[in-house]
Design a protein around this motif. Structure first.
Motif, PDB file in Angstrom:
ATOM      1  N   UNK A   6       0.948  -1.085  -0.018  1.00 34.16           N
ATOM      2  CA  UNK A   6       0.069  -0.023  -0.306  1.00 34.16           C
ATOM      3  C   UNK A   6       0.943   1.301   0.095  1.00 34.16           C
ATOM      4  N   UNK A   7       0.433   2.225  -0.604  1.00 36.75           N
ATOM      5  CA  UNK A   7       1.015   3.647  -0.880  1.00 36.75           C
ATOM      6  C   UNK A   7      -0.089   4.584  -0.488  1.00 36.75           C
ATOM      7  N   UNK A   8       0.149   5.558   0.445  1.00 41.72           N
ATOM      8  CA  UNK A   8      -0.826   6.395   0.906  1.00 41.72           C
ATOM      9  C   UNK A   8      -0.370   7.666   1.400  1.00 41.72           C
ATOM     10  N   UNK A   9      -0.901   8.867   1.304  1.00 41.70           N
ATOM     11  CA  UNK A   9      -0.364   9.912   2.012  1.00 41.70           C
ATOM     12  C   UNK A   9      -1.625  10.837   2.278  1.00 41.70           C
ATOM     13  N   UNK A  10      -1.368  11.866   3.132  1.00 44.54           N
ATOM     14  CA  UNK A  10      -2.507  12.914   3.344  1.00 44.54           C
ATOM     15  C   UNK A  10      -1.763  14.074   3.952  1.00 44.54           C
ATOM     16  N   UNK A  11      -1.901  15.275   3.547  1.00 45.11           N
ATOM     17  CA  UNK A  11      -1.737  16.286   4.214  1.00 45.11           C
ATOM     18  C   UNK A  11      -2.652  16.821   5.123  1.00 45.11           C
ATOM     19  N   UNK A  42       2.814  18.698   8.838  1.00 43.93           N
ATOM     20  CA  UNK A  42       2.070  18.680   7.511  1.00 43.93           C
ATOM     21  C   UNK A  42       1.149  17.357   7.345  1.00 43.93           C
ATOM     22  N   UNK A  43       1.528  16.188   7.746  1.00 44.82           N
ATOM     23  CA  UNK A  43       0.872  15.089   7.395  1.00 44.82           C
ATOM     24  C   UNK A  43       1.615  13.940   7.372  1.00 44.82           C
ATOM     25  N   UNK A  44       1.112  12.934   6.709  1.00 41.83           N
ATOM     26  CA  UNK A  44       1.657  11.419   6.681  1.00 41.83           C
ATOM     27  C   UNK A  44       1.870  10.884   5.226  1.00 41.83           C
ATOM     28  N   UNK A  45       2.933  10.040   5.043  1.00 42.40           N
ATOM     29  CA  UNK A  45       3.426   9.643   3.880  1.00 42.40           C
ATOM     30  C   UNK A  45       3.754   8.128   4.308  1.00 42.40           C
ATOM     31  N   UNK A  46       3.170   7.019   3.543  1.00 44.35           N
ATOM     32  CA  UNK A  46       3.669   5.745   3.961  1.00 44.35           C
ATOM     33  C   UNK A  46       3.694   4.746   2.765  1.00 44.35           C
ATOM     34  N   UNK A  47       4.463   3.649   2.780  1.00 44.13           N
ATOM     35  CA  UNK A  47       4.863   2.748   1.799  1.00 44.13           C
ATOM     36  C   UNK A  47       5.054   1.388   2.601  1.00 44.13           C
ATOM     37  N   UNK A  48       4.129   0.337   2.760  1.00 46.54           N
ATOM     38  CA  UNK A  48       4.024  -0.717   3.776  1.00 46.54           C
ATOM     39  C   UNK A  48       3.551  -1.893   2.966  1.00 46.54           C
ATOM     40  N   UNK A  49       4.073  -2.934   3.405  1.00 42.50           N
ATOM     41  CA  UNK A  49       3.822  -4.392   2.791  1.00 42.50           C
ATOM     42  C   UNK A  49       3.736  -5.427   3.892  1.00 42.50           C
ATOM     43  N   UNK A  50       2.702  -6.286   3.573  1.00 44.83           N
ATOM     44  CA  UNK A  50       2.443  -7.615   4.490  1.00 44.83           C
ATOM     45  C   UNK A  50       1.245  -8.398   3.949  1.00 44.83           C
ATOM     46  N   UNK A  51       1.087  -9.234   4.350  1.00 44.16           N
ATOM     47  CA  UNK A  51       0.024 -10.258   3.911  1.00 44.16           C
ATOM     48  C   UNK A  51      -1.239  -9.250   3.908  1.00 44.16           C
ATOM     49  N   UNK A  52      -2.308  -9.540   3.178  1.00 43.21           N
ATOM     50  CA  UNK A  52      -3.579  -8.544   3.027  1.00 43.21           C
ATOM     51  C   UNK A  52      -4.368  -8.324   4.404  1.00 43.21           C
ATOM     52  N   UNK A  53      -4.581  -9.395   5.206  1.00 46.02           N
ATOM     53  CA  UNK A  53      -5.086  -9.548   6.455  1.00 46.02           C
ATOM     54  C   UNK A  53      -4.377  -8.594   7.612  1.00 46.02           C
ATOM     55  N   UNK A  54      -3.168  -8.323   7.527  1.00 44.23           N
ATOM     56  CA  UNK A  54      -2.257  -7.660   8.555  1.00 44.23           C
ATOM     57  C   UNK A  54      -2.596  -6.171   7.962  1.00 44.23           C
ATOM     58  N   UNK A  55      -2.631  -6.036   6.816  1.00 39.85           N
ATOM     59  CA  UNK A  55      -2.508  -4.598   6.346  1.00 39.85           C
ATOM     60  C   UNK A  55      -4.116  -3.964   6.646  1.00 39.85           C
ATOM     61  N   UNK A  56      -5.232  -4.914   6.242  1.00 37.87           N
ATOM     62  CA  UNK A  56      -6.298  -4.399   6.378  1.00 37.87           C
ATOM     63  C   UNK A  56      -6.622  -4.100   8.136  1.00 37.87           C
ATOM     64  N   UNK A  57      -5.983  -5.004   8.867  1.00 38.03           N
ATOM     65  CA  UNK A  57      -6.199  -4.579  10.388  1.00 38.03           C
ATOM     66  C   UNK A  57      -5.613  -3.532  10.798  1.00 38.03           C
ATOM     67  N   UNK A  58      -4.247  -3.340  10.255  1.00 36.74           N
ATOM     68  CA  UNK A  58      -3.583  -1.890  10.542  1.00 36.74           C
ATOM     69  C   UNK A  58      -4.318  -0.817   9.959  1.00 36.74           C
TER      70      UNK A  58
END
Length: 248
Positions: A6-11, A42-58
């Motif tokens: 997943x890649x995500x950011x928000x100002x 000013x915000x958050x920027x992330x790039x993360x990886x794991x099996x799907x259930x772990x990412x969705x739980x996070x």
């Protein structure tokens, strides 16, 4: 493929950054998630990886914070995690531009979605008949891996060079509809705000960047692949690694 990337950011205005850093690191470590999270006022920027259930739980945990409840996320899948470790850092900016007056959380530049940009490029002009140009805000080595056809490329070596490049070439953009773009949206959002403040009249950012465009429009008007800063190195328009990852 069982690894969700997943890649995500928000100002958005964030405070108590050390506390947030600690809580986020613990939440990620407990779910065995690897990657990078950058936090700034000013915000958050992330790039993360794991099996799907772990990412969705996070993400369920993360979105309990009302400031991040609507965090938009771009997804892709791979056979192996592209990150070897987890880093959660506090930074002055989540994307360095060295222009503190540019505060996207105070108001975004207008955005154009992927389908609209494709339609404009099909026609060669926007809905008002103005010629449309795309402006690559990424570093030159990223552009060399792939970009939109005929995109403007000022060959910058790092994003902090963008403001000076814009001021040098600003007059060539007048009379056109300019769509700035980057990998996931964060750089082109800051770039679009700077261009508007510098007097470029008709500026949009590509909402979600190249990755969102690939997801919705595939390879239309795009040559090559999209460089990413992890072990995948580049993603094709199907959001698959151009060179398969070795299990790590």
């Amino acid at each position: 493929m069982h690894i969700l990337n997943i890649a995500a950011y928000k100002f958005v205005a964030l405070d108590r950054l050390p506390d947030l850093q600690t809580a986020m690191r613990e939440a990620l470590q407990s779910r065995a998630i690897t990657g990078t999270v950058l936090l700034a006022e000013e915000g958050i920027n992330l790039f993360l990886a794991a099996p799907g259930p772990a990412i969705h739980d996070f993400l369920v945990w993360l979105r309990q914070d009302t400031r991040l409840s609507d965090l938009p996320v771009k997804e892709s899948w791979s056979h192996a995690a592209p990150f070897r470790k987890l880093l959660v850092k506090v930074k002055p900016e989540i994307i360095k531009m060295n222009h503190p007056a540019i505060q996207p959380s105070a108001g975004r530049a207008p955005a154009v979605d992927a389908a609209t940009l494709q339609r404009w490029m099909d026609c060669g002009h926007d809905d008002g008949g103005r010629p449309v140009v795309t402006l690559d805000t990424r570093n030159a080595f990223e552009v060399d891996v792939g970009s939109f056809k005929n995109a403007i490329d000022w060959r910058i070596a790092k994003f902090t060079e963008f403001p000076q490049a814009l001021l040098k070439h600003r007059d060539t953009l007048q009379g056109k509809t300019v769509v700035s773009f980057c990998t996931g949206g964060i750089r082109c959002e800051k770039a679009a705000i700077f261009m508007r403040e510098a007097g470029v009249e008709q500026v949009y950012q590509l909402d979600g960047g190249i990755l969102k465009y690939f997801e919705e429009c595939g390879h239309a008007h795009f040559d090559g692949a999209c460089f990413v800063f992890d072990a995948r190195r580049a993603l094709d328009p199907g959001l698959q690694p151009r060179v398969p990852l070795s299990p790590g």
